[in-house]
Design a protein around this motif. Sequence first.
Motif, mmCIF file in Angstrom:
data_model
loop_
_atom_site.group_PDB
_atom_site.id
_atom_site.type_symbol
_atom_site.label_atom_id
_atom_site.label_comp_id
_atom_site.label_asym_id
_atom_site.label_seq_id
_atom_site.Cartn_x
_atom_site.Cartn_y
_atom_site.Cartn_z
ATOM 1 N N VAL A 73 0.837 -1.205 0.000
ATOM 2 C CA VAL A 73 0.000 0.000 0.000
ATOM 3 C C VAL A 73 0.871 1.253 0.000
ATOM 4 O O VAL A 73 1.793 1.388 0.815
ATOM 5 C CB VAL A 73 -0.931 0.005 1.228
ATOM 6 N N LEU A 76 -1.407 4.667 3.581
ATOM 7 C CA LEU A 76 -2.145 3.986 4.641
ATOM 8 C C LEU A 76 -3.113 4.962 5.295
ATOM 9 O O LEU A 76 -2.720 6.021 5.777
ATOM 10 C CB LEU A 76 -1.162 3.445 5.686
ATOM 11 N N MET A 80 -7.815 1.808 6.985
ATOM 12 C CA MET A 80 -6.907 0.654 6.945
ATOM 13 C C MET A 80 -6.359 0.357 8.332
ATOM 14 O O MET A 80 -6.168 -0.812 8.702
ATOM 15 C CB MET A 80 -5.768 0.917 5.967
ATOM 16 N N GLN A 83 -8.883 -1.634 10.075
ATOM 17 C CA GLN A 83 -8.864 -3.009 9.575
ATOM 18 C C GLN A 83 -7.738 -3.825 10.188
ATOM 19 O O GLN A 83 -7.930 -4.970 10.605
ATOM 20 C CB GLN A 83 -8.706 -3.026 8.053
ATOM 21 N N GLY A 150 -3.068 -4.238 0.041
ATOM 22 C CA GLY A 150 -4.306 -3.492 -0.117
ATOM 23 C C GLY A 150 -4.617 -3.203 -1.564
ATOM 24 O O GLY A 150 -3.775 -3.376 -2.458
ATOM 25 N N ALA A 154 -8.584 -0.145 0.589
ATOM 26 C CA ALA A 154 -8.821 -1.029 1.731
ATOM 27 C C ALA A 154 -7.726 -2.084 1.786
ATOM 28 O O ALA A 154 -7.086 -2.397 0.778
ATOM 29 C CB ALA A 154 -10.194 -1.707 1.620
ATOM 30 N N LEU A 155 -7.513 -2.637 2.961
ATOM 31 C CA LEU A 155 -6.603 -3.767 3.082
ATOM 32 C C LEU A 155 -7.259 -5.017 2.514
ATOM 33 O O LEU A 155 -8.474 -5.220 2.669
ATOM 34 C CB LEU A 155 -6.215 -4.004 4.544
ATOM 35 N N THR A 156 -6.457 -5.834 1.846
ATOM 36 C CA THR A 156 -6.996 -7.031 1.188
ATOM 37 C C THR A 156 -6.354 -8.327 1.656
ATOM 38 O O THR A 156 -6.797 -9.406 1.272
ATOM 39 C CB THR A 156 -6.808 -6.928 -0.335
ATOM 40 N N PHE A 184 -3.299 6.543 10.432
ATOM 41 C CA PHE A 184 -3.331 5.073 10.429
ATOM 42 C C PHE A 184 -3.002 4.549 11.814
ATOM 43 O O PHE A 184 -3.722 3.703 12.367
ATOM 44 C CB PHE A 184 -2.336 4.540 9.394
#
Length: 237
Positions: A73, A76, A80, A83, A150, A154-156, A184
């Motif tokens: 990413v 940030l 995120m 998450q 991410g 969004a974080l993935t 963050f």
Amino acid sequence: MTYLGEGWDSTATLVGGWVERRPRREEIGPQLVRESVVMPWLAPRLPLPVPVPEVVSSSPVVVRHELVPGAEVDVLTAAMGRQLGEFLLALHASSVDEATRLGVGRLVLPVERFRAEVRVPGGEELLARLDDLPADTLVHGDLGPEHVLGAGGALTGVIDFGDLHIGDAAIELAWALHSTPPEFASALADTYGVTGELRERASVWHRLGPWHEVLHGNDIGDPRVVEVGLAGVMKRL
């Protein structure tokens, strides 16, 4: 076949839609096999996708898993951070007894090598702090920007669980609190419930990070890596 890159321990190649990982050193083979045992148990408990390897060859050791979506990413955000805070809450709530039964061990720091190979002013004071750190939580062990993926804001996913161990929850917060944007870090701290004690221990782990880089540089015989590691040691101290 697409070469994805390498870390200190293993290489990764995309083959037919699968990520194949191979150890860079013989002693890493059992570590990859351990991931294939632990991650099927752990993955369903986590709110983000993670690798779930399976062993496809035992000699030499090769494991494969589905490609975790996303990439490193660039920016940030607070969302995120929330998450990742939720991810860490779930990970750290996992049963230490069950993880131990599946082969996860406790972290053994190379303190004597640190003393012998990283001789810097103020170093002994930091090493003395290590004796007081707890080891009572299942942790990723190497949480950093290259392992948190991410896409689309969004974080993935979270990858590379080779350093999974029973240790101090604060090790996960070293990068997350000290090397990320304030929005963050603040959102993560609020979501996770970071206390003053946790924050202080995270600072210890943050300062210790470059010490490993010095040892790694010595192991591979690369003075440039050692130099960068020493510069990091001094800066964080």
